[in-house]
Design an enzyme around this catalytic site. Structure first.
Site, PDB file in Angstrom:
ATOM      1  N   GLY A   1      83.911 -63.497  -5.511  1.00 35.35           N
ATOM      2  CA  GLY A   1      82.582 -63.566  -6.128  1.00 35.35           C
ATOM      3  C   GLY A   1      82.607 -64.528  -7.308  1.00 35.35           C
ATOM      4  N   GLY A   2      82.686 -63.982  -8.511  1.00 38.66           N
ATOM      5  CA  GLY A   2      82.604 -64.778  -9.745  1.00 38.66           C
ATOM      6  C   GLY A   2      83.423 -66.062  -9.736  1.00 38.66           C
TER       7      GLY A   2
ATOM      8  N   HIS B   1      77.744 -55.391   1.937  1.00 43.55           N
ATOM      9  CA  HIS B   1      78.305 -55.580   0.591  1.00 43.55           C
ATOM     10  C   HIS B   1      77.907 -54.416  -0.307  1.00 43.55           C
ATOM     11  CE1 HIS B   1      78.999 -57.178  -3.400  1.00 43.55           C
ATOM     12  NE2 HIS B   1      79.887 -57.974  -2.827  1.00 43.55           N
TER      13      HIS B   1
ATOM     14  N   GLU C   1      86.692 -54.094  -0.381  1.00 46.35           N
ATOM     15  CA  GLU C   1      86.284 -54.408  -1.748  1.00 46.35           C
ATOM     16  C   GLU C   1      86.054 -53.112  -2.522  1.00 46.35           C
ATOM     17  OE1 GLU C   1      84.398 -58.550  -2.060  1.00 46.35           O
ATOM     18  OE2 GLU C   1      82.807 -57.213  -1.466  1.00 46.35           O
TER      19      GLU C   1
ATOM     20  N   GLU D   1      76.874 -54.259  -3.218  1.00 44.70           N
ATOM     21  CA  GLU D   1      75.600 -54.433  -3.946  1.00 44.70           C
ATOM     22  C   GLU D   1      74.406 -54.149  -3.040  1.00 44.70           C
ATOM     23  OE1 GLU D   1      76.625 -58.317  -5.463  1.00 44.70           O
ATOM     24  OE2 GLU D   1      78.170 -57.333  -6.650  1.00 44.70           O
TER      25      GLU D   1
ATOM     26  N   SER E   1      87.233 -59.058  -8.074  1.00 46.25           N
ATOM     27  CA  SER E   1      87.881 -59.746  -9.198  1.00 46.25           C
ATOM     28  C   SER E   1      89.093 -60.590  -8.776  1.00 46.25           C
ATOM     29  CB  SER E   1      88.272 -58.742 -10.298  1.00 46.25           C
ATOM     30  OG  SER E   1      87.110 -58.144 -10.834  1.00 46.25           O
TER      31      SER E   1
ATOM     32  N   ASN F   1      81.483 -65.736  -2.066  1.00 45.24           N
ATOM     33  CA  ASN F   1      80.175 -65.070  -2.084  1.00 45.24           C
ATOM     34  C   ASN F   1      79.461 -65.463  -3.380  1.00 45.24           C
ATOM     35  OD1 ASN F   1      78.021 -63.300  -2.185  1.00 45.24           O
ATOM     36  ND2 ASN F   1      79.270 -61.440  -2.340  1.00 45.24           N
ATOM     37  N   TRP F   2      78.524 -66.377  -3.254  1.00 44.10           N
ATOM     38  CA  TRP F   2      77.849 -66.897  -4.453  1.00 44.10           C
ATOM     39  C   TRP F   2      76.893 -65.880  -5.079  1.00 44.10           C
ATOM     40  CZ3 TRP F   2      76.102 -72.719  -3.841  1.00 44.10           C
ATOM     41  CH2 TRP F   2      77.192 -73.484  -3.402  1.00 44.10           C
ATOM     42  N   LYS F   3      76.523 -64.858  -4.328  1.00 46.30           N
ATOM     43  CA  LYS F   3      75.523 -63.873  -4.775  1.00 46.30           C
ATOM     44  C   LYS F   3      74.223 -64.609  -5.168  1.00 46.30           C
ATOM     45  CE  LYS F   3      79.247 -60.790  -5.892  1.00 46.30           C
ATOM     46  NZ  LYS F   3      79.770 -59.666  -6.623  1.00 46.30           N
TER      47      LYS F   3
ATOM     48  N   GLY G   1      83.349 -57.571  -9.840  1.00 47.02           N
ATOM     49  CA  GLY G   1      82.677 -58.097 -11.028  1.00 47.02           C
ATOM     50  C   GLY G   1      83.117 -57.441 -12.322  1.00 47.02           C
TER      51      GLY G   1
HETATM   52  P1  PGA Z   1      83.915 -60.561  -7.743  1.00 48.14           P
HETATM   53  O1  PGA Z   1      82.983 -60.212  -6.507  1.00 48.14           O
HETATM   54  O2  PGA Z   1      84.988 -61.499  -7.248  1.00 48.14           O
HETATM   55  O3  PGA Z   1      83.024 -61.184  -8.759  1.00 48.14           O
HETATM   56  O4  PGA Z   1      84.516 -59.261  -8.214  1.00 48.14           O
HETATM   57  C1  PGA Z   1      83.511 -60.021  -5.226  1.00 48.14           C
HETATM   58  C2  PGA Z   1      82.413 -59.644  -4.260  1.00 48.14           C
HETATM   59  O5  PGA Z   1      81.480 -58.937  -4.650  1.00 48.14           O
HETATM   60  O6  PGA Z   1      82.442 -60.039  -3.080  1.00 48.14           O
END
Ligand code: PGA
Length: 252
Positions: free
Chosen positions: A235-236, A96, A168, A98, A214, A9-11, A174
């Protein structure tokens, strides 16, 4: 036997140029490798088209990070499932945390999106998870159950044949603080049991439940070696080709 799926997930990261670089690096890193894991990348909308070109003839699949549930019309700023299909998306992340916390998406809205995604031939990666406060109050199972029951309400097992659930925990996204493999496994098992009660045991047994929050090369193998953890939503760490590839390799 469930095939693990690792999705990135590049966001809201990477313009066209940096998207091209990242995709080429992932492609090169995965070339010559025998993959028994499915790999999905979810770039921002603006990079979907170029991503779709670049991953042609590779095992990498394309996903989007969100969509609206209508097919077309006066919905300024939104993207429809048909548009995602036309650009080559097979998957779409929905619900998600967010989207829920920053953009106010409710279980009811997410339910409409999941219904629309499956009606239009997209595979939903349906995200659920509790906040730190909810976990500390001992409400993890209750929160996850409500998100699942309301998110999937009125949608049949047949319609959901391509559903993926991503657990998640919000406190792990994050933050650098992942759930331990034991904490994650406990919730994954709960989710599978719940799905078996709502639908059927067979459906629950075949359901892919990813862990997200994470995920890094340092913890991915331990997480994904748990019996009910069928992959990762990253994500990251997916923004760096080398670490995304290491996570994919650890799922093998
Ligand atoms: P993260 O994000 O790996 O940076 O914690 C995961 C996500 O939001 O899908």
């Amino acid at each position: 036997m469930r095939t693990k799926i690792v999705a990135g997930n590049w966001k809201m990261n990477n313009d066209i140029n940096s998207s091209i670089t990242l995709i080429n690096d992932i492609k090169n890193g995965l070339a010559q490798k025998e993959l028994n894991v499915k790999v999905v990348i979810c770039p921002p909308f603006t990079s979907l088209s170029i991503a779709s070109e670049l991953i042609k003839n590779t095992p990498i699949k394309l996903g989007a990070q969100n969509m609206y549930f209508e097919k077309s019309g006066a919905f300024t700023g939104e993207i429809s499932p048909l548009m995602l299909k036309s650009v080559g998306c097979e998957y779409v992340i929905l619900g998600h945390s967010e989207r829920r916390t920053i953009f106010g998406e409710t279980n009811q809205l997410i339910n409409k999106k999941i219904k629309s995604a499956v009606d239009n031939g997209l595979k939903p990666i349906f995200c659920i998870g509790e906040t730190l406060e909810e976990r500390e109050l001992g409400k993890t199972f209750e929160v996850v159950e409500t998100q699942i029951r309301e998110g999937l309400q009125g949608i049949s097992e047949t319609e959901l044949s391509d559903l993926i659930i991503a657990y998640e925990p919000v406190w792990a996204i994050g933050t650098g603080k992942n759930a331990t493999p034991e904490q994650a496994e406990e919730v994954h098992l709960f989710i599978r049991d719940l799905i078996s009660k709502i639908y059927s045991q067979k459906f629950a047994e075949n359901l892919i439940i990813q862990y997200g929050g994470s995920v890094k090369p340092e913890n991915s193998k331990d997480l994904m070696s748990k019996p009910n953890i069928d992959g990762a939503l990253v994500g990251g760490a997916c923004l760096i080709a080398d670490s995304f590839i290491k996570i994919i390799e650890s799922a093998q």
